[in-house]
Design an enzyme around this catalytic site. Sequence first.
Site, mmCIF file in Angstrom:
data_model
loop_
_atom_site.group_PDB
_atom_site.id
_atom_site.type_symbol
_atom_site.label_atom_id
_atom_site.label_comp_id
_atom_site.label_asym_id
_atom_site.label_seq_id
_atom_site.Cartn_x
_atom_site.Cartn_y
_atom_site.Cartn_z
ATOM 1 N N LYS A 1 8.119 -7.164 4.620
ATOM 2 C CA LYS A 1 8.813 -6.365 5.648
ATOM 3 C C LYS A 1 9.500 -7.282 6.658
ATOM 4 C CE LYS A 1 7.591 -2.186 4.394
ATOM 5 N NZ LYS A 1 8.509 -1.356 3.668
ATOM 6 N N LYS B 1 10.996 3.586 -3.093
ATOM 7 C CA LYS B 1 11.780 4.630 -2.423
ATOM 8 C C LYS B 1 13.040 4.054 -1.810
ATOM 9 C CE LYS B 1 7.906 7.561 -1.412
ATOM 10 N NZ LYS B 1 6.643 7.444 -0.729
ATOM 11 N N LYS C 1 9.509 -3.500 -8.802
ATOM 12 C CA LYS C 1 8.940 -2.165 -9.014
ATOM 13 C C LYS C 1 9.886 -1.065 -8.532
ATOM 14 C CE LYS C 1 6.755 -1.510 -4.576
ATOM 15 N NZ LYS C 1 5.972 -0.609 -3.813
HETATM 16 P P1 TYM Z 1 3.525 4.668 -1.182
HETATM 17 O O1 TYM Z 1 3.902 5.898 -0.475
HETATM 18 O O2 TYM Z 1 4.430 3.493 -1.169
HETATM 19 O O3 TYM Z 1 3.189 4.980 -2.679
HETATM 20 C C1 TYM Z 1 2.279 6.007 -3.010
HETATM 21 C C2 TYM Z 1 1.525 5.682 -4.273
HETATM 22 O O4 TYM Z 1 2.427 5.443 -5.334
HETATM 23 C C3 TYM Z 1 2.143 4.190 -5.917
HETATM 24 N N1 TYM Z 1 3.399 3.552 -6.334
HETATM 25 C C4 TYM Z 1 3.576 2.989 -7.539
HETATM 26 N N2 TYM Z 1 2.752 2.871 -8.587
HETATM 27 C C5 TYM Z 1 3.238 2.272 -9.691
HETATM 28 N N3 TYM Z 1 4.520 1.797 -9.780
HETATM 29 C C6 TYM Z 1 5.375 1.894 -8.745
HETATM 30 N N4 TYM Z 1 6.622 1.455 -8.861
HETATM 31 C C7 TYM Z 1 4.910 2.516 -7.548
HETATM 32 N N5 TYM Z 1 5.482 2.779 -6.349
HETATM 33 C C8 TYM Z 1 4.533 3.409 -5.613
HETATM 34 C C9 TYM Z 1 1.462 3.373 -4.848
HETATM 35 O O5 TYM Z 1 0.659 2.363 -5.409
HETATM 36 C C10 TYM Z 1 0.658 4.421 -4.145
HETATM 37 O O6 TYM Z 1 -0.554 4.636 -4.818
HETATM 38 N N6 TYM Z 1 0.048 2.580 1.602
HETATM 39 C C11 TYM Z 1 0.292 3.662 0.709
HETATM 40 C C12 TYM Z 1 0.001 5.035 1.307
HETATM 41 C C13 TYM Z 1 -1.381 5.145 1.815
HETATM 42 C C14 TYM Z 1 -2.571 5.241 1.029
HETATM 43 C C15 TYM Z 1 -3.627 5.328 1.982
HETATM 44 C C16 TYM Z 1 -2.826 5.263 -0.314
HETATM 45 C C17 TYM Z 1 -1.738 5.199 3.122
HETATM 46 N N7 TYM Z 1 -3.083 5.293 3.214
HETATM 47 C C18 TYM Z 1 -4.941 5.449 1.559
HETATM 48 C C19 TYM Z 1 -4.150 5.365 -0.733
HETATM 49 C C20 TYM Z 1 -5.190 5.462 0.207
HETATM 50 C C21 TYM Z 1 1.758 3.612 0.339
HETATM 51 O O7 TYM Z 1 2.558 3.087 1.033
HETATM 52 O O8 TYM Z 1 2.053 4.243 -0.748
#
Ligand code: TYM
Length: 329
Positions: free
Chosen positions: A111, A197, A194
């Site tokens: 970031k 968004k 990967k």
């Molecule tokens: P976020 O919103 O970026 O993504 C949500 C979930 O999707 C998975 N993910 C992926 N898995 C495989 N390949 C990809 N290209 C890919 N892009 C996203 C992420 O691994 C995630 O599981 N920090 C987290 C949100 C969060 C969270 C938590 C998750 C906040 N608190 C507590 C679990 C438990 C996040 O930014 O996810």
Amino acid sequence: MDIVVSGIRSTGNLHLGNYFGAIRNFLKMQHENHCFFFIADYHSLTTHPTPEDLQGNVRQVLSEYLACGIDPEVATVYLQSDLPEVAELYLLLNMNAYIGELERTTTFKEKVRLQPENVNAGLLTYPVLMAADIIIHKAAKVPVGKDQEQNLEMTRKFAKRFNNMYKVEYFPEPVPYNFGKDLIKIPGLDGSGKMGKSEGNGIFLAEDADSIRKKVMRAVTDIGPTEENQNMSEPVHNLFTLMKVVSDTDTIDFFLEKYNNCTIRYGEMKKQLAEDIIRFTSPIRDKILTIHKDKTYLGKVIREGAEKARASASKTIKEVRDIIGFKTF
Ligand code: TYM
């Protein structure tokens, strides 16, 4: 029966990475475990959305969760910001989170590199809030994609530190979880890295068929194999990885064989991949459109979810306050 927690930021529509990294695993677990699934709307504030965007995104992401099959009758579906207990635990955990370790996390360093104009304290302490999300329910398993591995390592560190500091065995050390054996990374269409968004390389669950076709046909490839059984370049390997999650085994084998004997035409492969993605996303897209319109239903899900989630969170925070030594007179 394990306690399971997972969440997704409310910063935009869900893509195939979110589905195959987190949601698919959650769907498989929700009936046999005590599951919590939440929308990380506090976390999304690091990008400074307007109130309108914040509300719109939360409604969209909630509709998408439900359209995927997350069942609010069996799992607890809620908004992070409906749990003040999470904010309190975050504050408490911050007292034992060190600046050095937070600065060293890969996501934070990334970031800093990508948005030097907005390196806020929320970004620095992102893993602490994430730990609070998970341990507030004393979860054992967290279905996530590969990209969250380090954040989970931090969660375990914070949980252990709390236990050691107060000489208790209170918080479990939660592990990242995938139904297959390895955590998953779904690649983007731009040849490397990967699917994300904000990377502009993703396919969204709510996307229409034409747009999916256009994106897939534009995906990066290479000049094609020149020797039999040649190692794949990253962009081509990525297309096969996407095929593995949406296509039949026969289809994958067909194109693998063509790759291995150098007769593959990437255009043909992409056409097939696009159709298989559409076959997978279009029923979800239809459900998203219906659920999104039903404000009464969405409101009911969120109110009931908040109530159930708060029952679990307030029990934890009360016990934590006791352990720390906040006594009420
Ligand atoms: P976020 O919103 O970026 O993504 C949500 C979930 O999707 C998975 N993910 C992926 N898995 C495989 N390949 C990809 N290209 C890919 N892009 C996203 C992420 O691994 C995630 O599981 N920090 C987290 C949100 C969060 C969270 C938590 C998750 C906040 N608190 C507590 C679990 C438990 C996040 O930014 O996810």
